[in-house]
Scaffold this active site. Structure first.
Site, short mmCIF file in Angstrom:
data_model
loop_
_atom_site.label_atom_id
_atom_site.label_comp_id
_atom_site.label_asym_id
_atom_site.label_seq_id
_atom_site.Cartn_x
_atom_site.Cartn_y
_atom_site.Cartn_z
N HIS A 145 68.88 28.44 2.15
CA HIS A 145 69.58 27.78 1.04
C HIS A 145 69.44 28.68 -0.18
O HIS A 145 68.35 28.80 -0.76
CB HIS A 145 68.98 26.40 0.79
CG HIS A 145 69.17 25.48 1.95
ND1 HIS A 145 68.22 24.56 2.37
CD2 HIS A 145 70.21 25.35 2.82
CE1 HIS A 145 68.69 23.90 3.42
NE2 HIS A 145 69.88 24.37 3.72
N HIS A 166 61.47 26.94 1.81
CA HIS A 166 62.53 26.21 1.08
C HIS A 166 62.04 25.67 -0.27
O HIS A 166 60.85 25.73 -0.59
CB HIS A 166 63.00 25.02 1.92
CG HIS A 166 63.84 25.40 3.09
ND1 HIS A 166 65.19 25.23 3.12
CD2 HIS A 166 63.50 25.98 4.27
CE1 HIS A 166 65.68 25.67 4.27
NE2 HIS A 166 64.67 26.12 4.99
N GLU A 222 58.28 23.23 1.80
CA GLU A 222 59.08 22.82 0.64
C GLU A 222 58.27 22.97 -0.63
O GLU A 222 57.14 22.48 -0.72
CB GLU A 222 59.54 21.37 0.79
CG GLU A 222 60.43 21.09 1.99
CD GLU A 222 61.87 21.57 1.82
OE1 GLU A 222 62.23 22.00 0.70
OE2 GLU A 222 62.63 21.51 2.80
N GLU A 263 67.55 28.14 -3.55
CA GLU A 263 66.10 27.91 -3.51
C GLU A 263 65.38 29.23 -3.71
O GLU A 263 64.73 29.77 -2.81
CB GLU A 263 65.74 27.21 -2.20
CG GLU A 263 66.36 25.81 -2.15
CD GLU A 263 66.39 25.18 -0.76
OE1 GLU A 263 67.03 24.13 -0.63
OE2 GLU A 263 65.79 25.74 0.16
ZN ZN Z 1 66.32 24.21 1.65
#
Ligand code: ZN
Length: 380
Positions: free
Chosen positions: A166, A259, A335, A169
Site C-alpha cells: 500500500h 503496513h 501494522e 503507508e
Molecule cells: Zn496496508
C-alpha cells in the site's frame, strides 16, 4: 497564495484558494481506483497568516476514522511535525495553522520519496553483506528492487520481508530502512548471527508506481496488491506476480509484510490463526515470535488489533495469509499507526519515520529468536 503538488507523491485537489481563512481542498483518489486518503502538497505565500484548510471530502476517505489524527507539516521536508489544531467535523477534516515561512509542505504522513528509495538501494549495494537485484518491473516500468542479505547455503533459512504494498503507508519503508541499517551493521551481534543462520530477501517498496503517483492503496492499474496473492495477474499486478514466483523458487521459512493502519493508534500484528491448516506448532512459533518482539520494543503491543473475521472470503488473497497457507511458516502482517502510538504518545512528532526505523531495527531480535528456535528443533 499558491498550492503545488506536481512532484513525487504529491496529491491534492484545490477547490478554492482565495481566502487564507477558508481554503477548500479535496482528497484526490488513487489514479485508477476510488480509494482516497493520502495528501501531500506545498503551500506558498502565507507566512504569518492564520490558515484554515478544509478537506471537504474527508468523510469519503477510505478510512474516515479521523478521530485523533493530526496533519503533518515541514518547511524543509526533513523535519516533520504534527499540527495540533486538526479536527474532523461534519465530514470535513479541518486543519488550522499559521506557517512561519513563506513555503510549507503539508502531508498525511511523513513521505518516503522515490529518490530516497534509490539512495537506500544504492547504499545497501555497497555493503559486503548484501546485494541488490530487480525482480522485474511494475505496471509502469519501475524496477521491483530486492535486497538479498547473506548467501544461500545448507541450513540457512529463507526469510522474506515485503513493505509498501500500500504505497501511502510510507512508514513501512522507513521501517525497512531501519531494519537494513542494523542488519548490515558489522558490529551488531544480533545481525551477525542472523546473517549466519538465514538468507533474507527484502523488497523495500512493492508498489513504486503507486508511491510516485501519490496513491494511498493501489498500483497504477488500480489493483490493491494485498488482495492479489492468490491469483496475481502478470499484467495488472506484476509486482505480486514477480515476488510470489521468486518466493516459490527460494521457499519461505518466515515472512513479514509491513503496513500502516489509518485508524488504530497502536503497533500490532495481524496474525495467522484464521488461515486454514494453521497448525498448533505454527501457533506456538508465532506466539514465541510475538513475545520476543514485545520484549524488544515497548512500541509494540498485543492487546489492540483487528477483530477476528475482518478479511472474510478475501483472507487468502492477503500476502501474509497466503504465505502462511502455502509455506506453513510464521507469517505476519505488521501494522504501524498513521496517528500515534497511544501507549507512548509524542505530541510533536506522533508516529513518524524515525520511530518506524527504530521499530525495524528492533525486529531483528524476534527474527534471531525464531531462527535459533528453528535450528535447535531441526537438529534435535
Ligand atoms: Zn496496508
Amino acid at each position: 497564495m499558491k498550492i503545488s503538488h506536481t512532484f513525487d507523491a504529491g496529491s491534492i485537489e484545490v477547490v478554492s484558494l482565495d481566502d487564507p481563512a477558508d481554503i477548500r481542498l479535496r482528497l484526490r483518489a488513487d489514479n485508477a481506483a476510488a480509494f482516497r486518503q493520502w495528501f501531500y502538497f506545498r503551500l506558498q505565500g502565507a507566512e504569518g497568516q492564520a490558515l484554515r484548510m478544509q478537506f471537504e471530502n474527508a468523510g469519503e476517505a477510505a478510512y474516515p476514522d479521523w478521530e485523533g489524527y493530526r496533519c503533518v507539516a515541514s518547511y524543509d521536508r526533513r523535519n516533520w511535525f504534527r499540527i495540533g489544531a486538526t479536527r474532523f467535523e461534519d465530514g470535513r477534516l479541518i486543519v488550522e495553522h499559521r506557517p512561519e515561512r513563506d513555503s510549507i509542505y503539508y502531508a498525511y504522513f511523513e513521505p518516503y520519496s522515490y529518490e530516497r528509495h534509490l539512495d537506500l538501494i544504492g547504499s545497501v549495494d555497497l555493503s559486503p553483506f548484501a546485494r541488490t537485484d530487480s525482480l522485474g518491473t511494475s505496471v509502469q516500468g519501475r524496477d521491483i528492487d530486492r535486497v538479498v542479505v547473506g548467501r544461500p547455503a545448507p541450513g540457512r533459512r529463507p526469510v522474506w520481508i515485503t513493505a509498501r504494498q500500500h504505497p501511502g503507508e510510507t512508514m513501512a519503508e522507513w521501517f525497512v530502512e531501519g531494519l537494513l541499517e542494523r542488519l548490515l551493521d558489522p558490529a551488531d551481534p544480533v545481525a551477525r548471527r542472523i546473517r549466519e543462520l538465514a538468507v533474507l530477501y527484502i523488497v523495500p517498496n512493492m508498489n513504486p508506481d503507486g508511491a510516485v503517483r501519490g496513491n494511498l492503496r493501489t498500483n497504477a492499474a488500480g489493483r490493491n496488491l494485498n488482495r492479489e496473492w492468490r491469483e496475481p495477474d502478470p499484467l495488472a499486478s506484476p509486482e505480486v506476480f514477480l515476488v510470489r514466483a521468486e518466493m516459490e523458487r527460494t521457499g519461505c521459512a518466515l515472512f513479514l509484510d509491513i503496513h500502516g493502519d489509518e485508524s488504530l493508534p497502536y503497533v500490532f500484528f495481524s496474525t495467522a490463526e484464521e488461515v486454514p491448516g494453521f497448525s498448533a506448532e505454527a501457533a506456538r512459533a508465532q506466539a514465541r515470535f510475538i513475545e520476543a518482539f514485545a520484549a524488544a520494543s515497548p512500541d509494540f503491543q498485543t492487546v489492540e488489533g483487528y477483530k477476528p473475521g475482518r478479511f472474510g472470503e478475501e483472507l487468502l488473497t492477503l500476502a501474509s495469509k497466503w504465505v502462511a497457507h502455502r509455506f506453513g511458516c510464521v507469517s505476519l502482517t505488521l501494522e504501524m499507526p498513521f496517528k500515534d502510538n497511544a501507549l507512548l504518545p509524542d505530541p510533536v512528532a506522533g508516529w513518524n519515520g524515525a520511530r518506524s526505523k527504530r521499530l525495524g531495527a528492533a525486529m531483528l531480535n524476534p527474527i534471531l529468536r525464531h531462527l535459533i528456535d528453528a535450528a535447535t528443533s531441526s537438529s534435535a
